[in-house]
Design a protein around this motif. Structure first.
Motif, mmCIF file in Angstrom:
data_model
loop_
_atom_site.group_PDB
_atom_site.id
_atom_site.type_symbol
_atom_site.label_atom_id
_atom_site.label_comp_id
_atom_site.label_asym_id
_atom_site.label_seq_id
_atom_site.Cartn_x
_atom_site.Cartn_y
_atom_site.Cartn_z
ATOM 1 N N VAL A 135 84.447 45.476 12.327
ATOM 2 C CA VAL A 135 85.036 45.036 13.632
ATOM 3 C C VAL A 135 85.146 46.235 14.533
ATOM 4 O O VAL A 135 85.724 47.259 14.090
ATOM 5 C CB VAL A 135 86.221 44.434 13.265
ATOM 6 C CG1 VAL A 135 86.849 43.704 14.628
ATOM 7 C CG2 VAL A 135 86.137 43.509 12.071
ATOM 8 N N TYR B 195 85.521 35.640 14.634
ATOM 9 C CA TYR B 195 84.646 34.774 13.739
ATOM 10 C C TYR B 195 84.241 33.182 14.120
ATOM 11 O O TYR B 195 83.251 32.928 13.569
ATOM 12 C CB TYR B 195 84.935 35.188 12.199
ATOM 13 C CG TYR B 195 84.021 34.553 11.239
ATOM 14 C CD1 TYR B 195 83.030 35.621 10.834
ATOM 15 C CD2 TYR B 195 83.984 33.535 10.485
ATOM 16 C CE1 TYR B 195 82.230 35.327 9.790
ATOM 17 C CE2 TYR B 195 83.355 33.068 9.488
ATOM 18 C CZ TYR B 195 82.268 34.130 9.134
ATOM 19 O OH TYR B 195 81.481 33.831 8.152
ATOM 20 N N LEU C 22 82.162 41.854 16.191
ATOM 21 C CA LEU C 22 81.678 41.760 14.699
ATOM 22 C C LEU C 22 80.424 42.238 14.294
ATOM 23 O O LEU C 22 79.540 41.618 14.780
ATOM 24 C CB LEU C 22 82.001 40.394 14.052
ATOM 25 C CG LEU C 22 83.532 39.605 14.434
ATOM 26 C CD1 LEU C 22 83.383 38.234 13.745
ATOM 27 C CD2 LEU C 22 84.654 40.327 14.046
ATOM 28 N N LYS D 282 77.942 32.334 7.622
ATOM 29 C CA LYS D 282 78.688 31.974 8.885
ATOM 30 C C LYS D 282 79.794 31.083 8.408
ATOM 31 O O LYS D 282 80.821 30.719 9.379
ATOM 32 C CB LYS D 282 78.071 31.521 9.945
ATOM 33 C CG LYS D 282 77.031 32.605 10.500
ATOM 34 C CD LYS D 282 76.179 32.072 11.768
ATOM 35 C CE LYS D 282 75.267 33.285 12.072
ATOM 36 N NZ LYS D 282 74.535 32.780 13.291
ATOM 37 N N ILE E 180 81.120 40.325 7.001
ATOM 38 C CA ILE E 180 81.274 41.270 8.318
ATOM 39 C C ILE E 180 81.232 42.633 7.614
ATOM 40 O O ILE E 180 82.232 42.832 6.628
ATOM 41 C CB ILE E 180 82.833 40.738 8.809
ATOM 42 C CG1 ILE E 180 82.645 39.293 9.246
ATOM 43 C CG2 ILE E 180 83.018 41.834 10.112
ATOM 44 C CD1 ILE E 180 84.036 39.009 10.154
ATOM 45 N N ARG E 181 80.628 43.453 8.059
ATOM 46 C CA ARG E 181 80.858 44.908 7.765
ATOM 47 C C ARG E 181 81.653 45.696 8.507
ATOM 48 O O ARG E 181 82.237 46.712 8.115
ATOM 49 C CB ARG E 181 79.406 45.627 7.785
ATOM 50 C CG ARG E 181 78.959 46.801 7.430
ATOM 51 C CD ARG E 181 77.776 47.404 7.308
ATOM 52 N NE ARG E 181 76.880 47.479 8.518
ATOM 53 C CZ ARG E 181 76.183 46.739 9.060
ATOM 54 N NH1 ARG E 181 75.692 45.725 8.443
ATOM 55 N NH2 ARG E 181 75.571 47.051 10.378
ATOM 56 N N ARG F 172 77.879 42.098 11.478
ATOM 57 C CA ARG F 172 77.712 41.286 10.241
ATOM 58 C C ARG F 172 76.746 41.767 9.194
ATOM 59 O O ARG F 172 75.686 42.508 9.913
ATOM 60 C CB ARG F 172 77.164 40.058 10.924
ATOM 61 C CG ARG F 172 78.260 39.148 11.826
ATOM 62 C CD ARG F 172 77.792 37.682 12.142
ATOM 63 N NE ARG F 172 78.522 36.850 12.899
ATOM 64 C CZ ARG F 172 79.798 36.130 12.575
ATOM 65 N NH1 ARG F 172 79.285 35.673 11.338
ATOM 66 N NH2 ARG F 172 80.299 35.480 13.329
#
Length: 240
Positions: free
Chosen positions: A11, A66, A94, A102, A8-9, A96
């Protein structure tokens, strides 16, 4: 780059499903800040702050968004007893990293007993499950981290120090350090422990009435408070 392959980059709020700002948990300053500006996640992100500041609320909501179980477990876990989670996860998006895994796991000390029971009743077909109920609280926590936190994934922990001694915290710190070094794994951790907050390379966010702000480990109220108490506990004890 390999370092950009963790899951995840960022939120941020779902643009088509805004959360009512007048209702909890949007009234918590850190949640309001995330909804307004988004939250960038590093390969390791550590949330610290006083009780009620919003650490667990954020960690839980990100884990749920997630696809992880709210009471702990992987993306395939269906364990739940009494739902207490906020509605925040349903309003989060999110962002990604391309090629990111995942896989993931959510580990929270307050629901471990129920999670262990669920695992006993639903044994894994791919590996022999450890009999976690036969271990002490701290031993079971570390055994679960060793058993489940493997390879690329999002590894979410909510106040794990409640189950661990000082040496246990150091052992967990070593596990998390090795995971992050892989470049494809990501750690999101909320903690009251200055030991766990020292996770090498982590982005540390201090939560409070201001929202959240990035700080160096040595500048955290958490660290200065523990240092002050350990230097002279009598200064605090006589005021109790």
């Amino acid at each position: 780059m390999l370092s950009d392959r963790y899951p995840i980059r960022q939120v941020r709020e779902q643009p088509l499903e805004p959360l009512d700002r007048k209702t909890w948990p949007a009234t918590l300053p850190p949640v309001a800040q995330l909804l307004q500006s988004g939250l960038d996640l590093a390969a390791a992100t550590v949330l610290v702050g006083d009780n009620g500041s919003g650490k667990s609320t954020l960690v839980e909501a990100i884990a749920l968004a997630y696809g992880l179980s709210p009471e702990g477990g992987s993306t395939g876990a269906m364990h739940t007893s009494r739902p207490t989670e906020s509605a925040l996860s349903g309003h989060l998006q999110l962002v990604r990293n391309p090629g990111g895994t995942k896989r993931g796991y959510f580990l929270r000390a307050e629901t471990m007993h129920g999670l262990f029971t669920y695992q006993e009743q639903n044994p894994s077909t791919s590996q022999a499950d450890v009999e976690f109920h036969s271990l002490s609280h701290g031993e079971s926590f570390l055994s679960l981290a060793v058993d489940r936190f493997r390879g690329p994934g999002l590894w979410v922990l909510d106040e794990p120090e409640s189950a661990l001694s000082f040496s246990g915290c150091l052992a967990l710190l070593g596990i998390l350090k090795d995971l992050v070094a892989d470049g494809r794994s990501q750690v999101l951790l909320s903690t009251h422990s200055p030991v766990l907050a020292a996770l090498p390379g982590a982005r540390i966010l201090e939560l409070g009435p201001w929202g959240y702000r990035e700080k160096d480990w040595e500048d955290l109220d958490l660290v200065s408070g523990w240092k002050s108490f350990l230097d002279a506990p009598e200064r605090y004890l006589r005021r109790l």
